[in-house]
Design a protein around this motif. Structure first.
Motif, short mmCIF file in Angstrom:
data_model
loop_
_atom_site.label_atom_id
_atom_site.label_comp_id
_atom_site.label_asym_id
_atom_site.label_seq_id
_atom_site.Cartn_x
_atom_site.Cartn_y
_atom_site.Cartn_z
N ASP A 60 0.82 -1.21 0.00
CA ASP A 60 0.00 0.00 0.00
C ASP A 60 0.85 1.26 0.00
OD1 ASP A 60 -2.35 -1.33 -0.18
OD2 ASP A 60 -2.98 -1.03 1.90
N ARG A 61 1.90 1.29 0.80
CA ARG A 61 2.76 2.48 0.81
C ARG A 61 3.44 2.65 -0.53
NH1 ARG A 61 5.32 3.67 6.71
NH2 ARG A 61 3.87 2.46 7.96
N ALA A 62 3.87 1.55 -1.12
CA ALA A 62 4.48 1.62 -2.44
C ALA A 62 3.50 2.18 -3.46
CB ALA A 62 4.96 0.24 -2.88
N ALA A 63 2.25 1.76 -3.37
CA ALA A 63 1.22 2.28 -4.27
C ALA A 63 0.99 3.76 -4.03
CB ALA A 63 -0.08 1.50 -4.07
N GLY A 64 1.04 4.19 -2.78
CA GLY A 64 0.88 5.61 -2.48
C GLY A 64 1.94 6.45 -3.14
#
Length: 207
Positions: A60-64
């Motif tokens: 999720d952080r990577a996607a952010g």
């Protein structure tokens, strides 16, 4: 590449509820054509800090980070091309909406993380750079986005592992982006993880 697939899935999930369908399809197409280097670097930084592989649940952080980059890169292109005066105004209106959605969804994914402040800094610096570019014509300022987003990727990954993003660690990101976004193959070669682990080890030794 498992990391690319994980970032793509998480990024698409981040915009999955966008309607109408035409808008969602344009968002998905934008991500399909993306370089996933920002998101992959986030996962590499997290894995290096954890000293173990990460999986989809960590994406999720990577996607952010990925979504913020895609939104700002699209905004940059629109600012340069100015399609409202030289092209398709309706398509340009849709693209600026897409850019806003991408950035806002990226912020949402990073909002309650240790990378939230760094994400705000990226957008703030992007605005300053684009304003100065218009005033001075200094095209070198355009490259700051890639440097800043790679620094954000390192911060997002390191903080996901519960570590402090030291100045030495943060500097790895801009260095990787000295000629634009790094190639995904380069990020996954092991050399970047070694650099991050070495900096982290040195920081620990210094304390």
């Amino acid at each position: 590449m498992e990391e690319v697939a994980a970032v793509r899935r998480a990024a698409l999930a981040g915009v999955d509820d966008i309607e109408p369908e035409r808008l969602h399809d344009r968002l998905a197409a934008r991500l399909d054509d993306a370089s996933f280097a920002p998101g992959v670097l986030t996962l590499v930084a997290e894995a290096a800090a954890r000293d173990q592989a990460v999986d989809d649940s960590d994406a999720d952080r990577a996607a952010g980070v990925q979504l913020i980059y895609e939104g700002l890169a699209l905004t940059r292109r629109l600012a340069h091309d100015d399609p409202w005066t030289t092209g398709d105004r309706d398509a340009a209106d849709l693209d600026i909406l897409i850019a806003d959605i991408l950035v806002s969804r990226g912020f949402y994914l990073l909002a309650r993380t240790g990378a939230a402040e760094a994400a705000v800094d990226v957008v703030r610096e992007f605005g300053k750079d684009q304003t100065e570019l218009r005033a001075t014509g200094n095209d070198d300022l355009d490259g700051n986005l890639e440097a800043d987003i790679c620094e954000l990727a390192v911060v997002a990954g390191v903080t996901a592992a519960g570590h402090e993003p030291t100045a030495a660690l943060r500097a790895v990101g801009p260095d990787l982006a000295s000629d634009g976004l790094p190639a995904v193959d380069t990020l996954l070669s092991g050399e970047v993880a070694d650099r991050l682990t070495g900096h982290d080890s040195q920081a620990a030794a210094d304390h």
